[in-house]
Motif scaffolding. Structure first.
Motif, PDB file in Angstrom:
ATOM      1  N   ALA A 247       0.833  -1.207   0.000  1.00  0.00           N
ATOM      2  CA  ALA A 247       0.000   0.000   0.000  1.00  0.00           C
ATOM      3  C   ALA A 247       0.865   1.253   0.000  1.00  0.00           C
ATOM      4  CB  ALA A 247      -0.925  -0.009   1.214  1.00  0.00           C
ATOM      5  N   VAL A 248       1.946   1.230   0.772  1.00  0.00           N
ATOM      6  CA  VAL A 248       2.873   2.369   0.803  1.00  0.00           C
ATOM      7  C   VAL A 248       3.508   2.555  -0.570  1.00  0.00           C
ATOM      8  CG1 VAL A 248       5.036   3.234   1.780  1.00  0.00           C
ATOM      9  CG2 VAL A 248       3.319   2.199   3.272  1.00  0.00           C
ATOM     10  N   ARG A 249       3.881   1.452  -1.209  1.00  0.00           N
ATOM     11  CA  ARG A 249       4.497   1.546  -2.543  1.00  0.00           C
ATOM     12  C   ARG A 249       3.535   2.205  -3.533  1.00  0.00           C
ATOM     13  NH1 ARG A 249       4.101  -0.311  -7.275  1.00  0.00           N
ATOM     14  NH2 ARG A 249       2.373  -1.708  -6.737  1.00  0.00           N
ATOM     15  N   ARG A 250       2.282   1.786  -3.509  1.00  0.00           N
ATOM     16  CA  ARG A 250       1.298   2.364  -4.428  1.00  0.00           C
ATOM     17  C   ARG A 250       1.126   3.858  -4.174  1.00  0.00           C
ATOM     18  NH1 ARG A 250      -3.598  -2.170  -4.438  1.00  0.00           N
ATOM     19  NH2 ARG A 250      -2.343  -3.899  -5.242  1.00  0.00           N
ATOM     20  N   ALA A 251       1.038   4.212  -2.899  1.00  0.00           N
ATOM     21  CA  ALA A 251       0.869   5.623  -2.560  1.00  0.00           C
ATOM     22  C   ALA A 251       2.087   6.442  -2.971  1.00  0.00           C
ATOM     23  CB  ALA A 251       0.617   5.765  -1.055  1.00  0.00           C
ATOM     24  N   ALA A 252       3.281   5.907  -2.723  1.00  0.00           N
ATOM     25  CA  ALA A 252       4.504   6.624  -3.080  1.00  0.00           C
ATOM     26  C   ALA A 252       4.592   6.850  -4.581  1.00  0.00           C
ATOM     27  CB  ALA A 252       5.725   5.852  -2.586  1.00  0.00           C
ATOM     28  N   GLU A 253       4.159   5.860  -5.362  1.00  0.00           N
ATOM     29  CA  GLU A 253       4.179   5.982  -6.815  1.00  0.00           C
ATOM     30  C   GLU A 253       3.234   7.085  -7.277  1.00  0.00           C
ATOM     31  OE1 GLU A 253       2.654   2.669  -9.317  1.00  0.00           O
ATOM     32  OE2 GLU A 253       4.714   2.573 -10.066  1.00  0.00           O
ATOM     33  N   LEU A 254       2.059   7.150  -6.657  1.00  0.00           N
ATOM     34  CA  LEU A 254       1.086   8.171  -7.037  1.00  0.00           C
ATOM     35  C   LEU A 254       1.536   9.564  -6.622  1.00  0.00           C
ATOM     36  CD1 LEU A 254      -2.245   6.332  -6.194  1.00  0.00           C
ATOM     37  CD2 LEU A 254      -1.472   7.036  -8.448  1.00  0.00           C
ATOM     38  N   VAL A 255       2.145   9.675  -5.442  1.00  0.00           N
ATOM     39  CA  VAL A 255       2.639  10.976  -4.990  1.00  0.00           C
ATOM     40  C   VAL A 255       3.736  11.474  -5.921  1.00  0.00           C
ATOM     41  CG1 VAL A 255       3.952  12.130  -3.159  1.00  0.00           C
ATOM     42  CG2 VAL A 255       1.974  10.717  -2.582  1.00  0.00           C
TER      43      VAL A 255
ATOM     44  N   PRO B   3       7.076  11.838 -20.612  1.00  0.00           N
ATOM     45  CA  PRO B   3       7.942  11.749 -19.436  1.00  0.00           C
ATOM     46  C   PRO B   3       7.249  10.955 -18.328  1.00  0.00           C
ATOM     47  CG  PRO B   3       6.925  13.905 -19.534  1.00  0.00           C
ATOM     48  CD  PRO B   3       6.492  13.171 -20.773  1.00  0.00           C
ATOM     49  N   VAL B   4       7.959  10.007 -17.745  1.00  0.00           N
ATOM     50  CA  VAL B   4       7.423   9.224 -16.636  1.00  0.00           C
ATOM     51  C   VAL B   4       8.412   9.299 -15.482  1.00  0.00           C
ATOM     52  CG1 VAL B   4       6.108   7.677 -18.122  1.00  0.00           C
ATOM     53  CG2 VAL B   4       8.441   7.069 -17.499  1.00  0.00           C
ATOM     54  N   GLU B   5       7.877   9.323 -14.265  1.00  0.00           N
ATOM     55  CA  GLU B   5       8.698   9.450 -13.070  1.00  0.00           C
ATOM     56  C   GLU B   5       8.781   8.109 -12.357  1.00  0.00           C
ATOM     57  OE1 GLU B   5      10.246  12.163 -11.775  1.00  0.00           O
ATOM     58  OE2 GLU B   5       9.651  13.512 -13.388  1.00  0.00           O
ATOM     59  N   ARG B   6       9.966   7.768 -11.912  1.00  0.00           N
ATOM     60  CA  ARG B   6      10.134   6.569 -11.084  1.00  0.00           C
ATOM     61  C   ARG B   6      11.353   6.763 -10.201  1.00  0.00           C
ATOM     62  NH1 ARG B   6      10.036   0.726 -13.739  1.00  0.00           N
ATOM     63  NH2 ARG B   6       7.844   1.290 -13.904  1.00  0.00           N
ATOM     64  N   GLY B   7      11.102   6.716  -8.899  1.00  0.00           N
ATOM     65  CA  GLY B   7      12.202   6.840  -7.958  1.00  0.00           C
ATOM     66  C   GLY B   7      12.960   8.145  -8.089  1.00  0.00           C
ATOM     67  N   GLY B   8      12.245   9.229  -8.442  1.00  0.00           N
ATOM     68  CA  GLY B   8      12.877  10.521  -8.575  1.00  0.00           C
ATOM     69  C   GLY B   8      13.612  10.737  -9.879  1.00  0.00           C
ATOM     70  N   VAL B   9      13.556   9.766 -10.783  1.00  0.00           N
ATOM     71  CA  VAL B   9      14.238   9.874 -12.079  1.00  0.00           C
ATOM     72  C   VAL B   9      13.186   9.992 -13.185  1.00  0.00           C
ATOM     73  CG1 VAL B   9      15.769   8.734 -13.722  1.00  0.00           C
ATOM     74  CG2 VAL B   9      16.209   8.542 -11.261  1.00  0.00           C
ATOM     75  N   THR B  10      13.366  10.955 -14.086  1.00  0.00           N
ATOM     76  CA  THR B  10      12.460  11.131 -15.213  1.00  0.00           C
ATOM     77  C   THR B  10      12.994  10.385 -16.428  1.00  0.00           C
ATOM     78  OG1 THR B  10      11.798  13.324 -14.439  1.00  0.00           O
ATOM     79  CG2 THR B  10      11.321  12.788 -16.739  1.00  0.00           C
TER      80      THR B  10
ATOM     81  N   MET C 163       6.254  -3.522 -23.888  1.00  0.00           N
ATOM     82  CA  MET C 163       6.481  -4.961 -23.920  1.00  0.00           C
ATOM     83  C   MET C 163       7.208  -5.469 -22.683  1.00  0.00           C
ATOM     84  SD  MET C 163       4.937  -6.126 -26.502  1.00  0.00           S
ATOM     85  CE  MET C 163       5.562  -7.812 -26.516  1.00  0.00           C
ATOM     86  N   ASP C 164       7.982  -4.596 -22.003  1.00  0.00           N
ATOM     87  CA  ASP C 164       8.778  -5.077 -20.871  1.00  0.00           C
ATOM     88  C   ASP C 164       8.661  -4.242 -19.605  1.00  0.00           C
ATOM     89  OD1 ASP C 164      10.075  -2.848 -21.776  1.00  0.00           O
ATOM     90  OD2 ASP C 164      11.933  -3.858 -22.310  1.00  0.00           O
ATOM     91  N   ASP C 165       7.717  -3.295 -19.579  1.00  0.00           N
ATOM     92  CA  ASP C 165       7.628  -2.441 -18.398  1.00  0.00           C
ATOM     93  C   ASP C 165       6.261  -1.783 -18.348  1.00  0.00           C
ATOM     94  OD1 ASP C 165       8.444  -1.232 -16.079  1.00  0.00           O
ATOM     95  OD2 ASP C 165      10.187  -0.228 -16.938  1.00  0.00           O
ATOM     96  N   SER C 166       5.981  -1.043 -17.264  1.00  0.00           N
ATOM     97  CA  SER C 166       4.758  -0.254 -17.176  1.00  0.00           C
ATOM     98  C   SER C 166       5.036   0.990 -16.350  1.00  0.00           C
ATOM     99  CB  SER C 166       3.613  -1.069 -16.565  1.00  0.00           C
ATOM    100  OG  SER C 166       3.847  -1.311 -15.196  1.00  0.00           O
ATOM    101  N   HIS C 167       4.237   2.044 -16.583  1.00  0.00           N
ATOM    102  CA  HIS C 167       4.465   3.330 -15.939  1.00  0.00           C
ATOM    103  C   HIS C 167       3.124   3.973 -15.622  1.00  0.00           C
ATOM    104  CE1 HIS C 167       8.621   3.018 -17.451  1.00  0.00           C
ATOM    105  NE2 HIS C 167       8.053   2.629 -18.572  1.00  0.00           N
ATOM    106  N   LEU C 168       2.983   4.496 -14.401  1.00  0.00           N
ATOM    107  CA  LEU C 168       1.771   5.203 -14.010  1.00  0.00           C
ATOM    108  C   LEU C 168       1.947   6.686 -14.294  1.00  0.00           C
ATOM    109  CD1 LEU C 168      -0.930   4.383 -12.623  1.00  0.00           C
ATOM    110  CD2 LEU C 168       0.054   5.274 -10.509  1.00  0.00           C
ATOM    111  N   VAL C 169       0.978   7.287 -14.992  1.00  0.00           N
ATOM    112  CA  VAL C 169       1.072   8.702 -15.343  1.00  0.00           C
ATOM    113  C   VAL C 169      -0.199   9.427 -14.928  1.00  0.00           C
ATOM    114  CG1 VAL C 169       2.665   8.364 -17.267  1.00  0.00           C
ATOM    115  CG2 VAL C 169       0.202   8.260 -17.687  1.00  0.00           C
TER     116      VAL C 169
END
Length: 250
Positions: A121-129, A145-152, A175-181
């Motif tokens: 649940a924390v992971r999901r929230a952190a991703e959305l924030v 542009p997609v954000e993950r772990g502070g990297v664009t 094909m090998d990943d996914s990103h929440l935007v």
């Protein structure tokens, strides 16, 4: 890192939840409230003091059954705020999940709370924030542009196989990943129509040239994209077949 408020009118349950939250490295701070009144006072004060970044609350972990206002009541009140915090329900009752997700809850965690389940649940929230803080997407551009772990990172639209609705957000699949935007699926449908994307379901937008198979089974239709099979709603089935036939006739 997340600024968290946990709300539960049972002190032992609140202390256990705070202990687990504070042990998660993605949580910057975790404070507790033992009533709905205290929770709303804290949240309202944090939103008024939003210029002070340390005062903001990113996520509220809410019990549902409490004296006075319930967790569902609090979530409904917060929905009226201009910039409400995210909501994660933490409850011993399974029967309120539909109402919780109608209120756009990030997650629904059952008591007794397991560390691994809370971490998800924390992971999901952190991703959305993280995505909330990202710049507004130019969905007409060739890259997103997609954000993950502070990297664009920049993902080419041509690499996206399908997009999946997540409330006011969308999850883009390659094909090998996914990103929440931070963009609703309806916006992507409008902007990407000329790029060969078509809506097949209220939850899915697919790239036509990535469809490997169209399947019919007892009146139900689905498409296969790589190893993923996605349902096609009756509302969208005729338009999808027409688009595929037009593409095959070129």
């Amino acid at each position: 890192m997340l600024r968290v408020l946990a709300v539960d009118d049972e002190a032992p349950a609140l202390e256990e939840l705070l202990y687990l939250l504070r042990s998660d490295t993605r949580v910057r701070s975790a404070e507790g409230a033992v009533s709905a009144t205290e929770a709303l006072r804290r949240i309202g004060g944090a939103l008024e003091a939003d210029a002070d970044d340390t005062a903001a609350i990113d996520v509220v972990f809410l019990d549902i059954h409490m004296a006075g206002l319930t967790g569902l009541d609090i979530a409904q009140l917060l929905a009226g705020f201009t910039r409400p915090p995210l909501i994660v329900f933490v409850t011993a009752h399974e029967g309120f999940a539909v109402q919780a997700f109608d209120l756009k809850a990030v997650d629904y965690v059952l008591k007794p709370v397991r560390r691994e389940r809370l971490a998800e649940a924390v992971r999901r929230a952190a991703e959305l924030v993280t995505d909330r803080a990202a710049p507004v997407l130019d969905t007409a551009a060739d890259q997103i542009p997609v954000e993950r772990g502070g990297v664009t990172r920049f993902v080419a639209v041509s690499d996206i196989t399908y997009a999946e609705a997540r409330g006011d957000y969308a999850r883009l699949h390659t094909m090998d990943d996914s990103h929440l935007v931070r963009v609703p699926l309806s916006t992507l449908e409008e902007r990407w129509r000329t790029r060969g994307f078509v809506r097949i379901h209220r939850s899915h937008l697919v790239a036509l040239d990535r469809i490997d198979e169209l399947r019919l089974d007892a009146g139900s239709m689905s498409v296969r994209i790589g190893a993923v099979e996605l349902p096609v709603s009756r509302r969208h089935s005729r338009a999808l077949r027409d688009r595929l036939m037009r593409g095959a006739g070129r």
